[in-house]
Design a protein around this motif. Structure first.
Motif, PDB file in Angstrom:
ATOM      1  N   ASN A  14      63.382  72.366  -8.967  1.00  0.00           N
ATOM      2  CA  ASN A  14      62.514  71.996 -10.081  1.00  0.00           C
ATOM      3  C   ASN A  14      61.244  72.839 -10.111  1.00  0.00           C
ATOM      4  OD1 ASN A  14      61.560  70.082 -12.219  1.00  0.00           O
ATOM      5  ND2 ASN A  14      60.001  69.666 -10.682  1.00  0.00           N
ATOM      6  N   TYR A  17      62.183  76.113 -11.596  1.00  0.00           N
ATOM      7  CA  TYR A  17      62.447  76.003 -13.022  1.00  0.00           C
ATOM      8  C   TYR A  17      61.144  75.993 -13.814  1.00  0.00           C
ATOM      9  CZ  TYR A  17      67.319  74.691 -12.097  1.00  0.00           C
ATOM     10  OH  TYR A  17      68.625  74.677 -11.706  1.00  0.00           O
ATOM     11  N   SER A 138      67.370  80.169 -10.233  1.00  0.00           N
ATOM     12  CA  SER A 138      66.852  79.065 -11.032  1.00  0.00           C
ATOM     13  C   SER A 138      65.601  79.495 -11.793  1.00  0.00           C
ATOM     14  CB  SER A 138      66.532  77.865 -10.127  1.00  0.00           C
ATOM     15  OG  SER A 138      65.426  78.141  -9.286  1.00  0.00           O
ATOM     16  N   GLY A 142      65.550  78.962 -15.597  1.00  0.00           N
ATOM     17  CA  GLY A 142      64.454  78.167 -16.119  1.00  0.00           C
ATOM     18  C   GLY A 142      63.692  78.893 -17.215  1.00  0.00           C
ATOM     19  N   TRP A 151      60.121  73.482 -21.793  1.00  0.00           N
ATOM     20  CA  TRP A 151      60.244  73.280 -20.349  1.00  0.00           C
ATOM     21  C   TRP A 151      60.942  71.965 -20.005  1.00  0.00           C
ATOM     22  CZ3 TRP A 151      58.023  69.029 -18.063  1.00  0.00           C
ATOM     23  CH2 TRP A 151      57.061  68.337 -18.793  1.00  0.00           C
ATOM     24  N   MET A 154      64.857  72.059 -19.371  1.00  0.00           N
ATOM     25  CA  MET A 154      65.350  72.522 -18.080  1.00  0.00           C
ATOM     26  C   MET A 154      65.403  71.401 -17.065  1.00  0.00           C
ATOM     27  SD  MET A 154      66.635  75.207 -16.842  1.00  0.00           S
ATOM     28  CE  MET A 154      67.714  74.383 -15.677  1.00  0.00           C
TER      29      MET A 154
END
Length: 268
Positions: A14, A17, A138, A142, A151, A154
């Motif tokens: 995360n 991303y 990623s 992302g 955003w 993603m």
């Protein structure tokens, strides 16, 4: 296991991303670069805490069960990040994602348990390649998703990837017994980390060197998108994410170093 680790790397990353899309987060919440910078910072702190506090659980519970439970909680954390109404909520969700993102590292000990002694380094290197490739790519994924879709999209895609990882792990990861046959208490496990730190100089050197590498790379990738979005570049999240391809190329060397370790062993 290589494919599963790659998917896991994509699913848990995360913080990576969001890095290409930090300028989008900044614009949506009208926040300063300093405040937005706390998103990757707190996620990395959460990740470090996950490695410290959750990874030792693999010594007393089945890693398969640990992976599945963390995957479920990680999906919920990613969804929470995707629906965050403000920067404060996003920061809280990012800590949770970082904490549970340590799931990716749970695949490496499984490879070590399954592989023969003479091929253990190669097996761990192969799984690490998948994990690192997923994490590094990623950033690219992302950026490419965030630029046209925002955003938040993603985060939802990452949650879907984690559901896929959970389904594959359910069917393919063997239900191995815990690495430790003794029924150690959690507090005893955590306390033993200090004992290992004091007794093994090689471990101390490895921890310090990896911490320096991780903090340096984290600082670079966390600020890259904001620098590219500002003057004089004015470039979007897609361009910032494309830089991840260069990083992924370096991950391909992991199996080679694993085979080298099999032949020569660890340096004292």
């Amino acid at each position: 296991m290589l494919l599963l680790a790659t998917c896991a790397g994509l699913g848990v990353a995360n913080v990576y991303y969001l890095q290409p899309g930090l300028s989008l987060v900044q614009a949506e919440f009208s926040a300063s670069p300093e405040r937005v910078g706390w998103v990757p910072t707190l996620t990395q702190i959460g990740y470090a805490l996950g490695m410290l506090l959750l990874a030792p659980l693999g010594d007393v519970v089945s890693r398969r069960r640990l992976i599945l439970v963390k995957a479920v909680l990680l999906v919920l954390a990613l969804l929470a990040a995707g629906i965050s109404p403000g920067l404060g909520w996003l920061l809280i969700a990012s800590v949770a994602v970082g904490l549970l993102g340590s799931i990716g590292q749970d695949f490496v000990p499984i490879a070590a348990q399954l592989a023969p002694d003479e091929q253990r380094g190669r097996a761990m290197g192969t799984v690490t390649t998948g994990l690192l490739t997923g994490i590094l790519l990623s950033r690219t994924l992302g950026g490419w998703v965030a630029e046209p879709l925002g955003w938040r999209a993603m985060q939802f895609l990452a949650a879907g990837l984690m559901l896929g990882v959970m389904a594959i792990a359910w069917r393919t990861v063997p239900n191995l017994p815990p690495a430790s046959r003794s029924r150690s208490r959690y507090g005893t496990l955590i306390a033993s980390l200090w004992t290992f730190w004091r007794q093994h100089r090689t471990l101390r050197l490895a921890v310090v060197s990896q911490a320096l590498l991780a903090s340096t790379l984290g600082a670079f990738w966390s600020t890259l998108a904001l620098v590219l979005a500002a003057s004089p570049f004015h470039l979007g999240a897609g361009v910032a994410g494309t830089y991840g391809i260069a990083g992924a190329a370096g991950a391909l060397a992991a199996p080679w170093f694993g085979r080298l370790n099999d032949r020569r062993g660890c340096a004292p």
